[in-house]
Design an enzyme around this catalytic site. Structure first.
Site, PDB file in Angstrom:
ATOM      1  N   CYS A 376      -0.452  -7.197  -2.598  1.00 43.32           N
ATOM      2  CA  CYS A 376       0.175  -5.970  -3.092  1.00 43.32           C
ATOM      3  C   CYS A 376       1.112  -6.280  -4.263  1.00 43.32           C
ATOM      4  O   CYS A 376       0.639  -6.481  -5.369  1.00 43.32           O
ATOM      5  CB  CYS A 376       0.870  -5.248  -1.950  1.00 43.32           C
ATOM      6  N   HIS A 502      -3.219  -4.807   1.913  1.00 40.54           N
ATOM      7  CA  HIS A 502      -2.537  -5.765   2.794  1.00 40.54           C
ATOM      8  C   HIS A 502      -3.503  -6.300   3.847  1.00 40.54           C
ATOM      9  O   HIS A 502      -3.578  -5.753   4.952  1.00 40.54           O
ATOM     10  CB  HIS A 502      -1.365  -5.080   3.502  1.00 40.54           C
ATOM     11  N   GLU A 504      -3.225  -8.791   5.672  1.00 43.29           N
ATOM     12  CA  GLU A 504      -2.549  -9.394   6.831  1.00 43.29           C
ATOM     13  C   GLU A 504      -2.572  -8.503   8.073  1.00 43.29           C
ATOM     14  O   GLU A 504      -2.528  -9.005   9.198  1.00 43.29           O
ATOM     15  CB  GLU A 504      -1.100  -9.776   6.484  1.00 43.29           C
TER      16      GLU A 504
HETATM   17  N1  GLN Z   1       6.402  -1.902  -4.908  1.00 48.26           N
HETATM   18  C1  GLN Z   1       5.011  -1.960  -5.140  1.00 48.26           C
HETATM   19  C2  GLN Z   1       4.363  -0.588  -5.078  1.00 48.26           C
HETATM   20  O1  GLN Z   1       4.916   0.328  -4.530  1.00 48.26           O
HETATM   21  C3  GLN Z   1       4.330  -2.890  -4.168  1.00 48.26           C
HETATM   22  C4  GLN Z   1       4.371  -2.403  -2.765  1.00 48.26           C
HETATM   23  C5  GLN Z   1       3.970  -3.451  -1.768  1.00 48.26           C
HETATM   24  O2  GLN Z   1       3.970  -4.631  -2.084  1.00 48.26           O
HETATM   25  N2  GLN Z   1       3.690  -3.047  -0.542  1.00 48.26           N
HETATM   26  O3  GLN Z   1       3.274  -0.412  -5.583  1.00 48.26           O
END
Ligand code: GLN
Length: 537
Positions: A376, A502, A504
Site C-alpha cells: 500500500c 494488503h 497480509e
Molecule cells: N495513506 C495511503 C493512502 O491512503 C496509504 C494507505 C495504506 O498504506 N493503507 O492511500
C-alpha cells in the site's frame, strides 16, 4: 441449536484473550464442529478505522471491507475462515443503531434504556453472528469491572438465562501474577475479578490462567475452591514460543473435552495433526533471515500484527526463521542499517512522518538489489522514488504529502476528493486484480485472476503511467474495471514487488500468502549469497 461460549478477561488487559478464543475455536473446529467467532469492543468509536494504531493496534480489514479489531485476524488465521462485518461490533455501533431506531419512532411511548434496549441490540448481534454455527465464541473486549463493558457482560448473562445453562458457557481469562520476592504465584487478583463477574450474575465455568510459572496441583485446587470452578476447568496458559502452540497446550489439558461436556455436545475425535506439523516446522527452521520493516510504530508490535504473522507464515513455507528488524527511517545513515538485511518491507501507513526515509529505503532496495516488498503506502513510496530518481521528475510526490506537487504521481480519484466523513470511506475490502503473464506476481500466485483486500484513498496517477512503464516500472496487476494500478515490479532485480492492496490480511499458517512466501524465498537467497561471498572473501 447454537451453543455460546462467552470469553471475558480479568485483572489486566493484553492477556491474549483473542489468542485464547481463537485457540478454543481451533480446538472445537478440529473436532468437526462449525464455529462462529465474534468480538465485541466496548469503546464508542463505531469501528476502529478512525483510531491510531498506538491506541488499538492494527486495523484488520475483512473481505467485505469492514475495518475491524485485530482479533479478527487471529480468528481468520487460526480457523482458516473468513470473518465479516457481523463478526465485530463496538458499543458505538450498538448505540448508533439504538439511537437511529429511537429517532425513527421504533420505541414510541417508551423510555429507551441500557436494559433492555441496548442489551437487546447486543443480543441480536450475538445471534446474527452465531447464525447456523454449532458453537459461537463471543469475546468481550476490555476487562471485567470496566464501566464500558458492563452492557456486554449483562447481555451475556441474559443469554445464559434465555438459551439455558447447558447451552451457554462462561470462560474467564485471567492473570496469576508471580511475585519474585516471595517466589509465589498469587490467586487473589483472580478471586477478585471472579467476584466482579459474580456481582453481575455470571459464575465462570472455565478459568484460563495466564501464568509465567506452572500452576501445580495446589494452585489449581485453590483456584478451583475460591472461584468455584471444577479442577478440570482450571486451565493453565503459560507463555509459549509461538502463539500457534496454544491450541495444543489447551488440548493436552483436556479443555476441548471439558467444553463439550459442559455444553452437552458430541463431537468426533480431535484431529490437530496438520496443525501440529505446522507448529513443528515453525519451531525447527533450517535457516534464518533478517527482514527490515520500515514502519513508524517501532515500539508497538501490535501495529503491524498481520504483516508480522504473514512473515512468520512465509518463513514456515521456506523453513526459515524470519527476524524482523525495525528500521528507523528518519536516520540519515539508513544505508548502514541495511547492510546485513536480506529483505526490506515497507508496510501501509498514513501521514507524512518518516515518508522521505521510506522513499530513500525504496531507492536503496532498488539500487542495491535487496528484495523489496511494499504494501500500500510501500507501493506509493516505490513509485515516488522511481519517478524522482529514474524519470528525474524532481519533487514527484503523493498529494497526500504534498498537495501542490508538480508531479503528483500518487493522487486521489475524483470520488475520494469529495469525501467529507472520514469513517469507513476509504477504498475498502476486496477488489479483483488481473495479473500480467510472466511477472513475479504471476509466478507467485500461479494464476492471472486474484482478489485482495484494500484500505487506502490514494492511487497511482494514470497520467504518469506510460512514463513510468516506458522507464521500466512494470505494472503487473490492475483492477481492470477502473484501470487502477494494483501491483508494480522491477525487472533486473532479484525481487522487487509492491502492491496497492494488503496481502497480509489473507495469509494463514496453513496457507502462507504466495507473495510473502516468495518474498521470504528471495530473502533466503540473498542470505545464502551473502554467506557464500563471506566464505570466499
Ligand atoms: N495513506 C495511503 C493512502 O491512503 C496509504 C494507505 C495504506 O498504506 N493503507 O492511500
Amino acid at each position: 441449536m447454537t451453543k455460546y461460549i462467552f470469553v471475558t478477561g480479568g485483572v489486566v488487559s493484553s492477556l491474549g484473550k483473542g489468542i485464547s478464543a481463537s485457540s478454543i475455536g481451533k480446538l472445537l473446529q478440529a473436532r468437526g464442529l462449525s464455529i462462529a467467532m465474534l468480538k465485541c469492543d466496548p469503546y464508542i468509536n463505531v469501528d476502529p478505522g478512525t483510531m491510531n494504531p498506538f491506541q488499538h493496534g492494527e486495523v484488520f480489514v475483512t473481505e467485505d471491507g469492514a475495518e475491524a479489531d485485530l482479533d479478527l485476524g487471529h480468528y481468520e488465521r487460526f480457523l482458516d475462515k473468513e470473518m465479516h462485518q457481523v463478526n465485530n461490533f463496538t458499543a458505538g455501533r450498538v448505540y448508533q443503531t439504538v439511537i437511529e431506531r429511537e429517532r425513527r419512532g421504533d420505541f414510541l411511548g417508551t423510555t429507551v434504556q441500557v436494559i433492555p434496549h441496548v442489551t437487546d441490540e447486543i443480543k441480536n448481534r450475538f445471534r446474527a453472528a452465531a447464525k447456523g454455527a454449532d458453537v459461537a465464541i463471543v469475546e468481550i473486549g476490555g476487562t471485567v469491572g470496566d464501566i464500558e463493558s458492563l452492557p456486554f457482560v449483562e447481555a451475556a448473562r441474559q443469554m445464559g438465562l434465555e438459551a439455558g445453562r447447558d447451552n451457554v458457557l462462561y470462560l474467564h481469562v485471567t492473570l496469576i501474577p508471580y511475585i519474585r520476592a516471595s517466589e509465589e504465584l498469587k490467586t487473589k487478583p483472580t478471586q477478585h475479578s471472579v467476584q466482579k463477574l459474580r456481582e453481575i450474575g455470571i459464575s465462570p465455568d472455565v478459568l484460563v490462567c495466564r501464568t509465567e510459572k506452572p500452576l501445580g496441583p495446589e494452585m489449581r485446587a485453590k483456584l478451583s475452591m475460591f472461584c468455584s470452578v471444577p479442577k478440570e476447568s482450571v486451565i493453565e496458559a503459560p507463555d509459549v514460543e509461538s502463539i500457534y502452540e496454544v491450541p495444543t497446550v489447551f488440548h493436552k489439558q483436556g479443555l476441548d473435552d471439558q467444553i463439550l461436556m459442559l455444553l452437552r455436545l458430541r463431537a468426533q475425535a480431535q484431529d490437530l495433526d496438520g496443525w501440529a506439523r505446522i507448529v513443528q516446522r515453525l519451531k525447527n527452521p533450517r535457516r534464518e533471515v533478517v527482514v527490515a520493516l520500515a514502519g513508524k510504530y517501532a515500539d508497538y508490535k501490535d501495529a503491524y500484527k498481520s504483516v508480522n504473522e504473514a512473515l512468520v507464515h512465509g518463513g514456515i513455507a521456506n523453513e526459515a526463521k524470519v527476524h524482523i528488524r525495525f528500521l528507523e527511517t528518519s536516520d540519515p545513515r539508513i544505508h548502514e542499517q541495511l547492510e546485513d538485511v536480506h529483505g526490506i518491507l515497507v508496510p501501509g501507513g498514513f501521514g507524512d512522518r518518516g515518508i522521505e526515509g521510506k522513499i530513500r529505503v525504496a531507492q536503496l532496495a532498488r539500487e542495491r538489489k535487496i528484495p523489496y516488498f511494499g504494501l500500500c503506502l510501500g507501493l506509493q513510496t516505490a513509485v515516488i522514488e522511481f519517478a524522482r530518481d529514474v524519470l528525474k521528475l524532481a519533487g514527484a510526490h503523493s498529494t497526500e504529502f504534498d498537495p501542490k506537487s508538480r508531479y503528483p504521481v500518487i493522487d486521489l480519484l475524483p470520488e475520494q476528493k469529495s469525501v467529507k466523513d472520514l469513517g469507513a470511506t476509504m477504498r475498502l475490502g476486496v477488489y479483483d486484480c488481473t495479473i500480467k503473464k510472466g511477472s513475479l506476481a504471476h509466478k507467485a500466485y500461479g494464476t492471472l485472476q486474484i482478489s485482495e483486500r484494500h484500505r487506502h484513498r490514494w492511487e497511482v496517477n494514470n497520467k504518469f503511467r506510460k512514463l513510468l512503464e516506458d522507464a521500466g516500472l512494470c505494472v503487473s496487476g490492475v483492477h481492470a474495471p477502473k484501470n487502477l494500478v494494483e501491483i508494480v515490479e522491477l525487472r533486473d532485480h532479484p525481487w522487487f514487488l509492491a502492491t496497492q492492496f494488503h496481502p497480509e490480511f489473507k495469509s494463514r499458517p496453513e496457507a502462507p500468502h504466495p507473495l510473502f512466501r516468495d518474498f521470504v524465498a528471495a530473502a533466503v537467497e540473498r542470505a545464502e549469497a551473502l554467506r557464500k561471498s563471506h566464505v570466499h572473501a
